[in-house]
Design a protein around this motif. Sequence first.
Motif, mmCIF file in Angstrom:
data_model
loop_
_atom_site.group_PDB
_atom_site.id
_atom_site.type_symbol
_atom_site.label_atom_id
_atom_site.label_comp_id
_atom_site.label_asym_id
_atom_site.label_seq_id
_atom_site.Cartn_x
_atom_site.Cartn_y
_atom_site.Cartn_z
ATOM 1 N N LEU A 168 61.848 -39.576 -110.253
ATOM 2 C CA LEU A 168 62.706 -38.546 -109.739
ATOM 3 C C LEU A 168 61.767 -37.186 -109.490
ATOM 4 O O LEU A 168 61.061 -36.836 -110.286
ATOM 5 N N THR A 169 62.286 -36.484 -108.663
ATOM 6 C CA THR A 169 61.556 -35.133 -108.496
ATOM 7 C C THR A 169 62.789 -33.916 -108.774
ATOM 8 O O THR A 169 63.933 -34.213 -108.402
ATOM 9 N N PRO A 170 62.270 -32.811 -109.159
ATOM 10 C CA PRO A 170 63.428 -31.879 -109.636
ATOM 11 C C PRO A 170 64.080 -31.507 -108.545
ATOM 12 O O PRO A 170 63.771 -31.452 -107.161
ATOM 13 N N GLY A 171 65.358 -31.307 -108.661
ATOM 14 C CA GLY A 171 66.278 -30.802 -107.468
ATOM 15 C C GLY A 171 67.456 -31.588 -107.763
ATOM 16 O O GLY A 171 67.892 -32.576 -108.783
ATOM 17 N N ILE A 172 68.601 -31.426 -107.091
ATOM 18 C CA ILE A 172 69.966 -32.001 -107.162
ATOM 19 C C ILE A 172 70.094 -32.568 -105.864
ATOM 20 O O ILE A 172 70.274 -32.061 -104.804
ATOM 21 N N HIS A 173 70.451 -33.959 -105.986
ATOM 22 C CA HIS A 173 70.656 -34.761 -104.714
ATOM 23 C C HIS A 173 71.663 -34.329 -104.089
ATOM 24 O O HIS A 173 72.863 -33.770 -104.818
ATOM 25 N N PRO A 174 72.158 -34.110 -102.614
ATOM 26 C CA PRO A 174 73.144 -33.562 -101.875
ATOM 27 C C PRO A 174 74.577 -34.593 -102.439
ATOM 28 O O PRO A 174 75.639 -33.938 -102.041
ATOM 29 N N THR A 175 74.462 -35.638 -102.549
ATOM 30 C CA THR A 175 75.556 -36.469 -102.931
ATOM 31 C C THR A 175 76.135 -36.325 -104.501
ATOM 32 O O THR A 175 77.205 -36.909 -104.809
ATOM 33 N N ALA A 176 75.425 -35.639 -105.212
ATOM 34 C CA ALA A 176 75.778 -35.222 -106.698
ATOM 35 C C ALA A 176 76.998 -34.266 -106.556
ATOM 36 O O ALA A 176 77.192 -33.451 -106.069
ATOM 37 N N VAL A 177 78.113 -34.708 -107.623
ATOM 38 C CA VAL A 177 79.339 -33.771 -107.989
ATOM 39 C C VAL A 177 78.869 -33.270 -109.231
ATOM 40 O O VAL A 177 78.975 -33.825 -110.400
ATOM 41 N N ILE A 178 78.774 -31.884 -109.048
ATOM 42 C CA ILE A 178 78.390 -30.779 -110.195
ATOM 43 C C ILE A 178 79.487 -29.794 -110.341
ATOM 44 O O ILE A 178 79.702 -29.168 -109.539
ATOM 45 N N ASP A 179 80.337 -29.667 -111.270
ATOM 46 C CA ASP A 179 81.235 -28.635 -111.474
ATOM 47 C C ASP A 179 80.731 -27.397 -111.730
ATOM 48 O O ASP A 179 79.643 -27.264 -112.092
ATOM 49 N N PRO A 180 81.304 -26.199 -110.771
ATOM 50 C CA PRO A 180 80.697 -25.050 -110.790
ATOM 51 C C PRO A 180 80.501 -24.362 -112.322
ATOM 52 O O PRO A 180 79.279 -23.709 -112.248
ATOM 53 N N SER A 181 80.970 -24.855 -113.279
ATOM 54 C CA SER A 181 80.927 -24.113 -114.553
ATOM 55 C C SER A 181 79.876 -24.760 -115.333
ATOM 56 O O SER A 181 79.097 -24.407 -116.159
ATOM 57 N N ALA A 182 79.445 -25.938 -114.863
ATOM 58 C CA ALA A 182 78.159 -26.734 -115.623
ATOM 59 C C ALA A 182 76.919 -25.980 -115.397
ATOM 60 O O ALA A 182 76.648 -25.241 -114.447
ATOM 61 N N GLN A 183 75.920 -25.941 -116.577
ATOM 62 C CA GLN A 183 74.597 -25.359 -116.641
ATOM 63 C C GLN A 183 73.609 -26.381 -116.328
ATOM 64 O O GLN A 183 73.414 -27.189 -117.160
ATOM 65 N N ILE A 184 72.730 -26.341 -115.311
ATOM 66 C CA ILE A 184 71.524 -27.350 -115.223
ATOM 67 C C ILE A 184 70.572 -26.371 -115.320
ATOM 68 O O ILE A 184 70.106 -25.445 -114.907
ATOM 69 N N GLY A 185 69.441 -27.160 -116.481
ATOM 70 C CA GLY A 185 68.302 -26.477 -116.799
ATOM 71 C C GLY A 185 67.184 -26.492 -115.683
ATOM 72 O O GLY A 185 67.151 -27.153 -114.757
ATOM 73 N N ILE A 186 66.228 -25.517 -115.957
ATOM 74 C CA ILE A 186 65.116 -25.237 -114.952
ATOM 75 C C ILE A 186 64.286 -26.771 -115.080
ATOM 76 O O ILE A 186 64.117 -27.560 -115.863
ATOM 77 N N GLY A 187 64.133 -27.040 -113.533
ATOM 78 C CA GLY A 187 63.040 -28.365 -113.571
ATOM 79 C C GLY A 187 63.759 -29.548 -113.680
ATOM 80 O O GLY A 187 63.215 -30.770 -113.655
ATOM 81 N N ALA A 188 65.267 -29.788 -113.746
ATOM 82 C CA ALA A 188 65.972 -30.608 -113.701
ATOM 83 C C ALA A 188 66.051 -31.478 -112.393
ATOM 84 O O ALA A 188 65.874 -30.864 -111.287
ATOM 85 N N ALA A 189 66.152 -32.620 -112.578
ATOM 86 C CA ALA A 189 66.351 -33.638 -111.570
ATOM 87 C C ALA A 189 67.691 -34.565 -111.630
ATOM 88 O O ALA A 189 68.030 -35.148 -112.615
ATOM 89 N N ILE A 190 68.661 -34.072 -110.525
ATOM 90 C CA ILE A 190 69.686 -34.875 -110.619
ATOM 91 C C ILE A 190 70.024 -36.015 -109.553
ATOM 92 O O ILE A 190 70.102 -35.519 -108.445
ATOM 93 N N GLY A 191 70.141 -37.303 -109.813
ATOM 94 C CA GLY A 191 70.295 -38.256 -108.773
ATOM 95 C C GLY A 191 71.557 -38.218 -107.989
ATOM 96 O O GLY A 191 72.391 -37.729 -108.122
ATOM 97 N N PRO A 192 71.484 -39.151 -106.995
ATOM 98 C CA PRO A 192 72.404 -39.508 -106.033
ATOM 99 C C PRO A 192 73.648 -39.942 -106.693
ATOM 100 O O PRO A 192 73.679 -40.859 -107.763
ATOM 101 N N LEU A 193 74.965 -39.342 -106.338
ATOM 102 C CA LEU A 193 76.376 -39.971 -106.863
ATOM 103 C C LEU A 193 76.529 -39.490 -108.571
ATOM 104 O O LEU A 193 77.603 -40.380 -108.915
ATOM 105 N N THR A 194 75.782 -38.731 -108.865
ATOM 106 C CA THR A 194 75.920 -38.460 -110.163
ATOM 107 C C THR A 194 77.095 -37.434 -110.439
ATOM 108 O O THR A 194 77.095 -36.553 -109.453
ATOM 109 N N VAL A 195 77.808 -37.457 -111.440
ATOM 110 C CA VAL A 195 78.894 -36.562 -111.752
ATOM 111 C C VAL A 195 78.891 -35.645 -112.958
ATOM 112 O O VAL A 195 78.518 -36.380 -114.050
ATOM 113 N N ILE A 196 78.550 -34.339 -112.889
ATOM 114 C CA ILE A 196 78.328 -33.544 -114.294
ATOM 115 C C ILE A 196 79.920 -32.829 -114.171
ATOM 116 O O ILE A 196 80.301 -32.021 -113.358
#
Length: 360
Positions: free
Chosen positions: A104-132
């Motif tokens: 996994l490389t840092p960044g958020i996959h375009p298919t991930a669903v992340i609530d606007p109020s969630a906080q994602i730390g620096i350098g995180a990698a979020i994979g496809p179809l992940t929900v936060i």
Amino acid sequence: MRNPIPGTAITIADLAARLGAPFEGQGDVIVSKAAEPQDAGEGDLALAMSPKFAPALAQTRALAAVLWQGADWQSFGLKAAILVSRGRLAMAGVTATFDPGLGLTPGIHPTAVIDPSAQIGIGAAIGPLTVIGAGARIGKNARIAAQVSIGAEVTIGDDALIHPGVKIGARATIGDRLIAQPGGVIGADGFSFVTQEKSAVEEARESLGETVEAAGQPWMRIASVGSVVIGDDVELGANVTIDQGTIRATRIGDGCKLDNQVHIGHNVVVGRHCLLCGQVGIAGSTVIGDFCVMGGQAGAADNLTIGAGAIIGAGTGVLSNVPKGKAMMGYPAVAMQTHVEMYKALRRLPRWIGKLRGDG
């Protein structure tokens, strides 16, 4: 010394420094992966940390190896060798060096669903179809693979490694450096039900089965409104399930390692640096002290205390409290030496019966 990126090539001198072990021969020999001696090629590191692997070393094409202390490494045609006193400890450092990770490389996959109020730390990698979910906080450098579900108000510390399909329920709090293998569930509802009147189960427990007169009744659900709290450096195997507490939290202490298919019931407290092997099951509200080890398919009934440093053998059924530092085995659990004597006696039983019958 700066650690190499996992999965990259490394010199024998640098690897020896990582392992804290001496090397002999050419320290500039480069290796790119570990292999068993008979399968190792010229660019591989042959692993033979015991003399019993010497015959396989005669077949190796490797130029370098990790060997047992005192090995005559030159007799195997090697150009370099690292000599270790504890093979399994060396294995931990070697495998960490060559582990390629999830890619996994840092960044958020375009298919991930992340609530606007969630906080994602620096350098995180979020994979496809992940929900936060809403209000969740993910630490820096987290690596979260595909199809992971993280509920509302979950907190996960730095450097987490979460494999595909993990589900984390709302309000769980998790420390730094979590490793969660595929399919695990953190924060499922506890298995808590009650009947309107005293149930047959309650009567049986109170009378030890002498009287069971209660009529059958439907079960009413007790909701789990507690949470799960997990410390730092915890590793969870595939399909581990940890129930959230009914009112207070279910807790897993720092450094615990849970194998595949371990189940932790509601309100359970597991101390620091415990090792729970495959298919261990802990019923609700039991407390396990620090540095305990439970072998595969061992289980503990509810509302018990297992003291610090206890060792519970594979397949053992713990039905009463265990003092600290005790080694237990059998069903029901008894002192390990007692179990061994009981087993020996059981094996002798047919011969004894034959003698009593006069069978010779």
